[in-house]
Design a protein around this motif. Structure first.
Motif, PDB file in Angstrom:
ATOM      1  N   ASP A  89      -9.502  39.156   5.875  1.00  0.00           N
ATOM      2  CA  ASP A  89     -10.150  39.236   4.566  1.00  0.00           C
ATOM      3  C   ASP A  89     -10.887  40.572   4.527  1.00  0.00           C
ATOM      4  O   ASP A  89     -11.886  40.761   5.228  1.00  0.00           O
ATOM      5  CB  ASP A  89     -11.123  38.075   4.394  1.00  0.00           C
ATOM      6  CG  ASP A  89     -11.832  38.075   3.051  1.00  0.00           C
ATOM      7  OD1 ASP A  89     -11.873  39.134   2.378  1.00  0.00           O
ATOM      8  OD2 ASP A  89     -12.371  37.021   2.684  1.00  0.00           O
ATOM      9  N   VAL A  90     -10.382  41.506   3.733  1.00  0.00           N
ATOM     10  CA  VAL A  90     -10.977  42.840   3.632  1.00  0.00           C
ATOM     11  C   VAL A  90     -11.662  43.050   2.287  1.00  0.00           C
ATOM     12  O   VAL A  90     -12.009  44.176   1.929  1.00  0.00           O
ATOM     13  CB  VAL A  90      -9.920  43.946   3.885  1.00  0.00           C
ATOM     14  CG1 VAL A  90      -9.392  43.881   5.317  1.00  0.00           C
ATOM     15  CG2 VAL A  90      -8.779  43.865   2.879  1.00  0.00           C
TER      16      VAL A  90
ATOM     17  N   TYR B 200      -6.778  41.024   1.017  1.00  0.00           N
ATOM     18  CA  TYR B 200      -6.287  40.562   2.314  1.00  0.00           C
ATOM     19  C   TYR B 200      -5.253  41.522   2.880  1.00  0.00           C
ATOM     20  O   TYR B 200      -4.476  42.118   2.139  1.00  0.00           O
ATOM     21  CB  TYR B 200      -5.633  39.171   2.186  1.00  0.00           C
ATOM     22  CG  TYR B 200      -6.583  38.111   1.698  1.00  0.00           C
ATOM     23  CD1 TYR B 200      -7.447  37.458   2.567  1.00  0.00           C
ATOM     24  CD2 TYR B 200      -6.609  37.762   0.343  1.00  0.00           C
ATOM     25  CE1 TYR B 200      -8.323  36.492   2.106  1.00  0.00           C
ATOM     26  CE2 TYR B 200      -7.481  36.795  -0.120  1.00  0.00           C
ATOM     27  CZ  TYR B 200      -8.346  36.166   0.762  1.00  0.00           C
ATOM     28  OH  TYR B 200      -9.208  35.217   0.297  1.00  0.00           O
ATOM     29  N   PHE B 201      -5.259  41.618   4.213  1.00  0.00           N
ATOM     30  CA  PHE B 201      -4.197  42.305   4.942  1.00  0.00           C
ATOM     31  C   PHE B 201      -3.508  41.251   5.796  1.00  0.00           C
ATOM     32  O   PHE B 201      -4.169  40.404   6.404  1.00  0.00           O
ATOM     33  CB  PHE B 201      -4.747  43.371   5.896  1.00  0.00           C
ATOM     34  CG  PHE B 201      -5.245  44.621   5.241  1.00  0.00           C
ATOM     35  CD1 PHE B 201      -4.977  44.945   3.926  1.00  0.00           C
ATOM     36  CD2 PHE B 201      -6.003  45.514   5.988  1.00  0.00           C
ATOM     37  CE1 PHE B 201      -5.445  46.112   3.355  1.00  0.00           C
ATOM     38  CE2 PHE B 201      -6.474  46.691   5.429  1.00  0.00           C
ATOM     39  CZ  PHE B 201      -6.198  46.988   4.117  1.00  0.00           C
TER      40      PHE B 201
ATOM     41  N   LEU C  62      -8.827  48.848  13.778  1.00  0.00           N
ATOM     42  CA  LEU C  62      -9.514  49.678  12.784  1.00  0.00           C
ATOM     43  C   LEU C  62     -10.275  48.828  11.765  1.00  0.00           C
ATOM     44  O   LEU C  62     -11.257  49.276  11.190  1.00  0.00           O
ATOM     45  CB  LEU C  62      -8.514  50.572  12.050  1.00  0.00           C
ATOM     46  CG  LEU C  62      -7.882  51.686  12.864  1.00  0.00           C
ATOM     47  CD1 LEU C  62      -6.809  52.392  12.045  1.00  0.00           C
ATOM     48  CD2 LEU C  62      -8.928  52.673  13.327  1.00  0.00           C
ATOM     49  N   TRP C  63      -9.798  47.617  11.535  1.00  0.00           N
ATOM     50  CA  TRP C  63     -10.423  46.707  10.574  1.00  0.00           C
ATOM     51  C   TRP C  63     -11.161  45.584  11.304  1.00  0.00           C
ATOM     52  O   TRP C  63     -11.227  44.453  10.834  1.00  0.00           O
ATOM     53  CB  TRP C  63      -9.364  46.142   9.623  1.00  0.00           C
ATOM     54  CG  TRP C  63      -8.816  47.187   8.717  1.00  0.00           C
ATOM     55  CD1 TRP C  63      -7.690  47.930   8.906  1.00  0.00           C
ATOM     56  CD2 TRP C  63      -9.396  47.642   7.500  1.00  0.00           C
ATOM     57  NE1 TRP C  63      -7.529  48.816   7.871  1.00  0.00           N
ATOM     58  CE2 TRP C  63      -8.561  48.661   6.992  1.00  0.00           C
ATOM     59  CE3 TRP C  63     -10.547  47.296   6.781  1.00  0.00           C
ATOM     60  CZ2 TRP C  63      -8.835  49.328   5.804  1.00  0.00           C
ATOM     61  CZ3 TRP C  63     -10.815  47.959   5.597  1.00  0.00           C
ATOM     62  CH2 TRP C  63      -9.971  48.962   5.124  1.00  0.00           C
ATOM     63  N   SER C  64     -11.751  45.892  12.434  1.00  0.00           N
ATOM     64  CA  SER C  64     -12.414  44.865  13.249  1.00  0.00           C
ATOM     65  C   SER C  64     -13.619  44.230  12.554  1.00  0.00           C
ATOM     66  O   SER C  64     -14.049  43.149  12.938  1.00  0.00           O
ATOM     67  CB  SER C  64     -12.830  45.447  14.604  1.00  0.00           C
ATOM     68  OG  SER C  64     -13.742  46.513  14.416  1.00  0.00           O
TER      69      SER C  64
ATOM     70  N   ARG D  66     -11.399  37.322  10.084  1.00  0.00           N
ATOM     71  CA  ARG D  66     -10.077  36.722  10.284  1.00  0.00           C
ATOM     72  C   ARG D  66      -9.997  35.433   9.493  1.00  0.00           C
ATOM     73  O   ARG D  66     -10.935  34.655   9.482  1.00  0.00           O
ATOM     74  CB  ARG D  66      -9.820  36.428  11.757  1.00  0.00           C
ATOM     75  CG  ARG D  66      -9.433  37.655  12.527  1.00  0.00           C
ATOM     76  CD  ARG D  66      -9.024  37.285  13.946  1.00  0.00           C
ATOM     77  NE  ARG D  66      -8.655  38.496  14.629  1.00  0.00           N
ATOM     78  CZ  ARG D  66      -7.475  38.706  15.166  1.00  0.00           C
ATOM     79  NH1 ARG D  66      -6.559  37.779  15.135  1.00  0.00           N
ATOM     80  NH2 ARG D  66      -7.208  39.843  15.757  1.00  0.00           N
ATOM     81  N   VAL D  67      -8.853  35.232   8.860  1.00  0.00           N
ATOM     82  CA  VAL D  67      -8.621  34.028   8.072  1.00  0.00           C
ATOM     83  C   VAL D  67      -7.737  33.099   8.904  1.00  0.00           C
ATOM     84  O   VAL D  67      -6.708  33.521   9.427  1.00  0.00           O
ATOM     85  CB  VAL D  67      -7.915  34.370   6.740  1.00  0.00           C
ATOM     86  CG1 VAL D  67      -7.572  33.112   5.956  1.00  0.00           C
ATOM     87  CG2 VAL D  67      -8.779  35.320   5.914  1.00  0.00           C
TER      88      VAL D  67
END
Length: 131
Positions: A29-30, A39-40, A106-108, A112-113
């Protein structure tokens, strides 16, 4: 609720990938970190042909659901395919490329979904009963 529909499409994308033997799905979830997507999805394929097959399956599944593909990259090469559906972006990596690029790292800061278990297995074939 739009977000519920988006998340359902995210999970259906994961299932489409799993049905083409995609592995290691991760959904982030970004929405609080970027303005261009909520989302990615990250998923791996064990060969360049598998990466292409997974990406095509996701694209086909979303087209069937009426979800517009905004843009795509890398479908011919099969090392890293990107499918942009506006509210969510799918990254299909050849396993080794995923390790090298480490986009998840990079998106830490992203949450997390949890992917519901039902989406982590292929749909039953029509006419076949589940055992």
């Amino acid at each position: 609720m739009a977000d519920k529909t988006i998340l359902e499409n995210v999970f259906e994308s994961v299932r489409a990938a799993i049905e083409k033997r995609g592995s290691e799905p991760v959904v982030l979830d970004v929405s609080n970190l970027t303005s261009y997507a909520d989302y990615f999805i990250f998923i791996s394929g064990s060969s360049d042909r598998r990466v292409k097959s997974i990406a095509e399956a996701i694209r086909s599944e979303m087209k069937e659901k009426g979800v517009k593909l905004v843009g795509s990259e890398g479908l011919r090469e099969g090392k890293w395919a990107l499918l942009d559906f506006g509210s969510f972006i799918v990254h299909v990596f050849y396993e080794e490329s995923r390790k090298v690029f480490d986009l998840e790292g990079l998106w830490s800061d992203a949450q997390r979904v949890t992917i519901p278990a039902g989406y982590l297995k292929p749909r039953p074939l029509a006419g076949k009963e589940e055992e």
